[in-house]
Scaffold this motif. Structure first.
Motif, PDB file in Angstrom:
ATOM      1  N   GLY A  41      12.132 -20.218  27.942  1.00 38.22           N
ATOM      2  CA  GLY A  41      11.394 -21.104  26.627  1.00 38.22           C
ATOM      3  C   GLY A  41      10.853 -20.804  25.825  1.00 38.22           C
ATOM      4  N   TYR A  57      12.849 -25.446  23.855  1.00 36.26           N
ATOM      5  CA  TYR A  57      13.298 -26.608  24.323  1.00 36.26           C
ATOM      6  C   TYR A  57      15.152 -27.272  24.765  1.00 36.26           C
ATOM      7  N   PRO A  58      15.108 -27.291  25.547  1.00 32.64           N
ATOM      8  CA  PRO A  58      15.067 -27.297  26.908  1.00 32.64           C
ATOM      9  C   PRO A  58      15.089 -26.871  28.100  1.00 32.64           C
ATOM     10  N   ASP A  78      13.377 -24.014  29.823  1.00 38.28           N
ATOM     11  CA  ASP A  78      12.000 -23.873  31.185  1.00 38.28           C
ATOM     12  C   ASP A  78      12.775 -25.006  31.849  1.00 38.28           C
ATOM     13  N   ASN A 134       7.393 -25.440  28.954  1.00 39.19           N
ATOM     14  CA  ASN A 134       8.215 -26.106  27.854  1.00 39.19           C
ATOM     15  C   ASN A 134       7.066 -25.738  26.006  1.00 39.19           C
ATOM     16  N   THR A 135       7.932 -24.618  26.021  1.00 39.86           N
ATOM     17  CA  THR A 135       7.572 -24.168  24.054  1.00 39.86           C
ATOM     18  C   THR A 135       8.549 -24.168  23.559  1.00 39.86           C
ATOM     19  N   SER A 174       6.521 -32.581  21.163  1.00 42.18           N
ATOM     20  CA  SER A 174       7.754 -32.217  21.103  1.00 42.18           C
ATOM     21  C   SER A 174       8.474 -33.124  21.658  1.00 42.18           C
ATOM     22  N   VAL A 231      13.223 -34.906  23.615  1.00 39.64           N
ATOM     23  CA  VAL A 231      12.912 -33.606  24.378  1.00 39.64           C
ATOM     24  C   VAL A 231      12.532 -34.237  25.827  1.00 39.64           C
ATOM     25  N   HIS A 232      10.999 -34.916  25.951  1.00 39.87           N
ATOM     26  CA  HIS A 232      10.841 -35.376  27.232  1.00 39.87           C
ATOM     27  C   HIS A 232      12.377 -36.020  28.271  1.00 39.87           C
ATOM     28  N   VAL A 234      14.418 -33.464  29.133  1.00 41.79           N
ATOM     29  CA  VAL A 234      13.631 -32.927  30.912  1.00 41.79           C
ATOM     30  C   VAL A 234      13.627 -33.745  31.563  1.00 41.79           C
ATOM     31  N   ARG A 277       1.953 -32.462  28.075  1.00 40.92           N
ATOM     32  CA  ARG A 277       2.015 -32.517  26.895  1.00 40.92           C
ATOM     33  C   ARG A 277       0.961 -33.150  26.053  1.00 40.92           C
TER      34      ARG A 277
END
Length: 418
Positions: free
Chosen positions: A100, A105-106, A108, A134-135, A312, A316-317, A320, A338
């Motif tokens: 990560g 992203y994503p 991880d 999540n970086t 993010s 991105v969410h 994920v 987050r």
């Protein structure tokens, strides 16, 4: 009990009606504004094809192969003495954290989901792992944001340090998350006796024996699974690109601007940064760019950009969620993490640009790639080389720390028993 059950039914109905309304609304809006929907879809497709696809696919494939041949299990045993006390996750969590940190992203989420499917961690340990792995990758913060958007390479170290330290703080806080759901199997590795290096090699051998696939089959499966994942991510990027554009066209983002302006003014921050927060709520790149162009003091602009990078974006969410939902990992803890990450990152950025600005001068800004050559083979070759180097460096550092902790503990136990 009856009241609780009735409340759950009402909540389920409300969610169903809300989802149906939003879907119908977006569909009608796309029919009403076909050009805007098409143009935004093309923007999302270009982003996926030119940036996401070449930067993530090689590492998706490599991570699958490393798991199949048992290298991840080997790393997990070596890093258990470090990851378990600090973050309350198995040692394999360090692999997800390193990937990560190196590739962003994503990555991880993909690795954590594979850990869960392969029974390398429990559901609650996977939730803890997602909270701090999540970086964003260093190239994005140093290159795209600091150089490309702000035109100030020196703030790259500020954003990166705040981002990673805030992530570490979230991970330490989340070690207490769901402790009542911990199970005994998750403790077995940490309680195993014997030489840690021998146990690591034994774990790698056992994992390879259990997998039983030939290398050719493993390679084929890795490519196939990675392509499925990258296509899924591409679909979400395009979807959220269209979604954000539709919200802007119909005027909903204007109401969000007002809401965020009130929030910012209550903290004494320039309200001109409200549009950046609205864009960043949905998409990280657009939000960071808007923050860099806002008419506000530099410290506040960098703070908001740092918060947006930590948050993010819902895009991105969504990626994920699409990756982890089938493995039984809940999204609520991830979303809470987050929010905390964004708050901590903004605060640390203000500190690093104020009383502690001398700290960032200790860190040398890495060599940046030419943003204009981002579509060339030379760029992506250098990109893969850099990420690979960062990954090896991080894992080597973590393994050294973990083995040192293990040796110190073993010596202390030996002295106590004597």
């Amino acid at each position: 009990m009856r009241i609780w059950g009735r409340g759950k039914r009402y909540q389920s109905r409300l969610q169903t009606y809300l989802m149906a309304f939003c879907t119908v609304f977006i569909t009608i809006a796309m029919v009403e504004f076909p050009k805007e929907a098409f143009d935004s879809a093309i923007v999302g497709l270009n982003l996926w094809w030119n940036v996401v696809f070449p930067s993530l696919l090689p590492f998706f494939i490599v991570s699958e192969i490393l798991m199949g041949v048992g290298v991840v299990h080997f790393i997990g045993v070596l890093l258990e003495p470090l990851m378990r006390p600090v973050f309350n996750v198995p040692g394999v969590g360090a692999f997800a954290m390193s990937m990560g940190l190196a590739s962003g992203y994503p990555m991880d989420a993909v690795i954590t989901c594979k850990f869960r499917k392969n029974q390398l961690c429990s559901a609650v340990e996977a939730e803890r792992l997602l909270s701090f792995t999540n970086t964003a990758d260093p190239l994005f913060m140093f290159g795209a944001v600091a150089v490309g958007m702000f035109g100030m390479p020196e703030i790259g170290a500020t954003i990166a340090i705040a981002h990673y330290v805030a992530s570490f703080i979230v991970g330490v806080l989340f070690r207490f998350h769901g402790r009542h759901r911990d199970t005994k199997p998750s403790e077995q590795t940490s309680q195993s006796g014997g030489n840690i290096v021998v146990r690591a090699f034994r774990a790698m051998f056992d994992a390879r024996q259990e997998d039983r696939r030939s290398f050719g089959q493993l390679l084929g499966d890795s490519v196939k699974n990675s392509m499925n994942t990258i296509l899924l991510i591409g679909g979400f990027i395009i979807l959220f690109s269209v979604f954000l554009r539709i919200l802007s066209v119909v005027g909903i983002t204007g109401y969000l601007d007002t809401l965020f302006a009130v929030l910012l003014s209550s903290f004494g921050i320039s309200t001109s940064l409200a549009p950046a927060l609205v864009s960043g709520l949905f998409e990280i790149d657009l939000g960071a760019l808007a923050a860099s162009q806002a008419n506000a003091p530099l410290t506040e602009k960098v703070m908001i950009a740092s918060a947006i990078i930590a948050w993010s974006g819902l895009s991105v969410h969504g990626q994920v969620a699409s990756i982890v939902i089938e493995s039984g990992i809940r999204m609520t803890p991830y979303m809470v993490a987050r929010v905390l990450h964004a708050i901590f990152a903004a605060i640390l950025t203000a500190v690093l640009m104020g009383p502690c600005q001398g700290i960032t001068k200790l860190f040398i800004t890495p060599v940046m790639f030419n943003v204009g050559s981002a579509n060339t083979f030379a760029f992506w070759g250098a990109r893969i080389e850099q990420v690979g180097y960062q990954l090896l460096l991080l894992l080597s550092l973590l393994i050294s720390i973990s083995i040192t902790i293990h040796i110190v503990r073993s010596l202390f136990t030996y002295v106590v028993k004597r």
